[in-house]
Design a protein around this motif. Structure first.
Motif, PDB file in Angstrom:
ATOM      1  N   ASN A 251       0.901  -1.118  -0.036  1.00  0.00           N
ATOM      2  CA  ASN A 251      -0.053  -0.098  -0.147  1.00  0.00           C
ATOM      3  C   ASN A 251       0.737   1.234  -0.033  1.00  0.00           C
ATOM      4  OD1 ASN A 251      -2.786  -1.351   0.215  1.00  0.00           O
ATOM      5  ND2 ASN A 251      -2.010  -1.981   2.343  1.00  0.00           N
ATOM      6  N   ILE A 252       0.434   2.264  -0.672  1.00  0.00           N
ATOM      7  CA  ILE A 252       1.264   3.426  -0.806  1.00  0.00           C
ATOM      8  C   ILE A 252       0.444   4.711   0.286  1.00  0.00           C
ATOM      9  CG2 ILE A 252       2.086   5.385  -2.081  1.00  0.00           C
ATOM     10  CD1 ILE A 252       2.497   3.255  -4.461  1.00  0.00           C
ATOM     11  N   LEU A 253       0.950   5.247   1.331  1.00  0.00           N
ATOM     12  CA  LEU A 253      -0.059   5.920   2.184  1.00  0.00           C
ATOM     13  C   LEU A 253       0.954   7.358   2.162  1.00  0.00           C
ATOM     14  CD1 LEU A 253      -0.322   3.255   5.019  1.00  0.00           C
ATOM     15  CD2 LEU A 253      -1.967   3.632   3.083  1.00  0.00           C
ATOM     16  N   LEU A 254       0.143   8.465   1.609  1.00  0.00           N
ATOM     17  CA  LEU A 254       0.678   9.736   1.820  1.00  0.00           C
ATOM     18  C   LEU A 254      -0.300  10.571   2.751  1.00  0.00           C
ATOM     19  CD1 LEU A 254       1.231   9.875  -2.215  1.00  0.00           C
ATOM     20  CD2 LEU A 254       2.624   9.146  -0.401  1.00  0.00           C
ATOM     21  N   ARG A 255       0.482  11.288   3.474  1.00  0.00           N
ATOM     22  CA  ARG A 255      -0.282  12.240   4.434  1.00  0.00           C
ATOM     23  C   ARG A 255       0.458  13.430   4.814  1.00  0.00           C
ATOM     24  NH1 ARG A 255      -1.746  10.395  10.268  1.00  0.00           N
ATOM     25  NH2 ARG A 255      -2.712  12.689   9.923  1.00  0.00           N
ATOM     26  N   ASN A 256      -0.120  14.575   5.014  1.00  0.00           N
ATOM     27  CA  ASN A 256       0.536  15.748   5.458  1.00  0.00           C
ATOM     28  C   ASN A 256       1.405  16.310   4.227  1.00  0.00           C
ATOM     29  OD1 ASN A 256       0.992  18.134   7.119  1.00  0.00           O
ATOM     30  ND2 ASN A 256       2.273  16.790   8.296  1.00  0.00           N
TER      31      ASN A 256
END
Length: 458
Positions: A251-256
């Motif tokens: 999974n690729i998780l991008l935040r902030n």
């Protein structure tokens, strides 16, 4: 262990290669407080930089300590190889802001090719401004920029790569390859393989060229997740082509504001390829491939789901640089491949039906006590038969009935018990709001085969 401005050096200032340095330790290797291991080729020398090889249980660099190989003259930079059974930890800078790190490259005025960094370990962490770097320096004073291909960084760890934070002077932790202003050549590649990868707290993964040449490529492969929280991945070029970015993860998780960007002011934009089961982009995290004067890079999603907040909406392509730059920090998630010839964005799953099919939840909550009643289980009406199969003896004559060996009485039908059913819930026995809740006594099987929790009726 080296500490307090201790140095281990192999250099060449004439004609010939610099010497190599090999450290084989049964335990840990540690460099602290401006301690260095390096190999140099001087500005008037002709020869290749020496190789540095370190193996042991673990490697720790702190307080601005460095392992490096470089050349100021004519020749290729050397190679740094790290092999540990445990962790490689790089942390902090010295008082002047010089990072703890592992570096290879060509200095200003040098002609050759950058070296290579190869790390094999259980885990890798870069914190508080530490870095891995492969460079070709730009022009400095009377020296023209270096000329050659930038070095490559290869990292293989069995567990996690963690990059986090800046130091007090604002230096970001990160992994960099670069071709400086006035340099001629090509930026180096970055190849990272790990179980998981975290990029956090203003850290950076960058391939950049400010001279004449293309930016290098960035490749990330993880068996679990790539997660970024205020971490940037960028492949940029001032004059020529931007490098490609390829991320393959569970999974690729991008935040902030965790952007993934390729950019070229004068050439074509690099391509971005993201492969994962799900890609989540939140809080103004953008995926951009810009090239205002060339062809925008292609952005490819190989995924079953792309989720964003707010829901991703395509933005029309534009060649206006100011408009493009406004996409960064505009408070929404953007995916854009603009250029003089726009690139394409392919593979974004359409999940708008999810938003359109959501039902608003009721504001009132149900009291779970109302979901139970004092109904009970009544045994169902039974019907059956009684059969006499014979006495087992022979009749006296063929036309006479056999004689039972056992006496029998009159067989009568069982009186029907009307008004009963499997579930008894008459009007006299119905549950009303406020009545006490009767707990079930056992599990009963209905004629349909279903199992219910209840009690027997009195």
């Amino acid at each position: 262990m080296l500490k307090d401005d201790t140095r281990l050096v192999a250099s060449s200032f004439g004609t010939g290669d610099a010497g190599s340095i090999t450290i084989q330790a049964d335990g840990f290797v540690s460099l602290a407080t401006l301690s260095d291991i390096f190999s140099r080729v001087g500005s008037s020398a002709r020869g290749n930089g020496g190789n540095i090889s370190i193996s042991g249980d673990s490697l720790t660099l702190t307080g601005g300590s460095q392992i490096s190989t470089s050349t100021y003259g004519r020749g290729d930079s050397g190679m740094v190889t790290i092999q540990t059974r445990g962790a490689v930890n790089l942390s902090g800078t010295d008082q002047a802001g010089n990072p703890s790190g592992i570096l290879v490259g060509l200095e200003a005025g040098a002609i050759g090719n950058g070296g290579m960094i190869n790390i094999t370990a259980d885990s890798l962490s870069l914190t508080d401004g530490a870095e891995l770097g492969a460079f070709v320096r730009g022009a400095s004073g009377n020296l023209r920029g270096g000329r050659g291909i930038g070095g490559t960084i290869n990292v293989y760890v069995r567990d996690a790569i963690t990059i986090a934070g800046k130091n007090a002077n604002g230096t970001s932790s990160g992994i960099f390859t670069s071709l400086g202003s006035g340099a001629v050549g090509q930026g180096g590649d970055i190849n990272l393989t790990a179980r998981s990868f975290s990029l956090m707290d203003r850290s950076l993964l960058s391939s950049a060229t400010f001279g004449i040449g293309d930016a290098g490529n960035i490749t990330i492969k993880t068996s679990q997740d790539y997660s970024a929280n205020n971490g940037q991945i960028t492949a940029t070029a001032a004059l020529f082509g931007g490098g490609n970015i390829d991320i393959n993860a569970r999974n690729i998780l991008l935040r902030n504001s965790s952007d993934i960007t390729t950019f070229s002011r004068g050439g074509n934009g690099g391509n971005i390829t993201l492969t994962a089961k799900a890609i989540v982009a939140l809080e103004d995290s953008d995926i951009l491939a810009f090239a205002p004067r060339g062809k925008g890079g292609n952005i490819t999603f190989n995924t079953l789901a792309f989720l964003s907040d707010p829901l991703y909406r395509p933005v029309p392509p534009t060649t206006n640089l100011a408009t493009l730059l406004k996409l960064i920090g505009n408070g929404q998630v953007d995916v854009n491949a603009s250029g003089a010839i726009s690139g394409v964005v392919v593979g974004v799953p359409d999940i708008s039906f999810l938003q359109n099919s959501l039902t608003k939840l009721p504001t009132g909550l149900l009291d779970t006590n109302y979901l139970l009643s004092n109904s009970c289980i009544a045994r169902s009406k039974q019907s059956g038969g009684f059969f006499i199969t014979g006495s087992g003896g022979l009749p006296d004559r063929p036309d006479t009935p056999s004689i039972s060996s056992y006496p029998t009485g009159e067989v009568r039908a069982v009186e029907e018990n009307t008004g009963q059913s499997e579930t008894q819930n008459s009007s006299n026995n119905s549950w009303k709001m406020g009545d006490p809740i009767v707990e079930p006594q056992s599990v009963y099987q209905l004629s349909s085969g279903q199992l219910v929790l209840s009690r027997e009726c009195p």
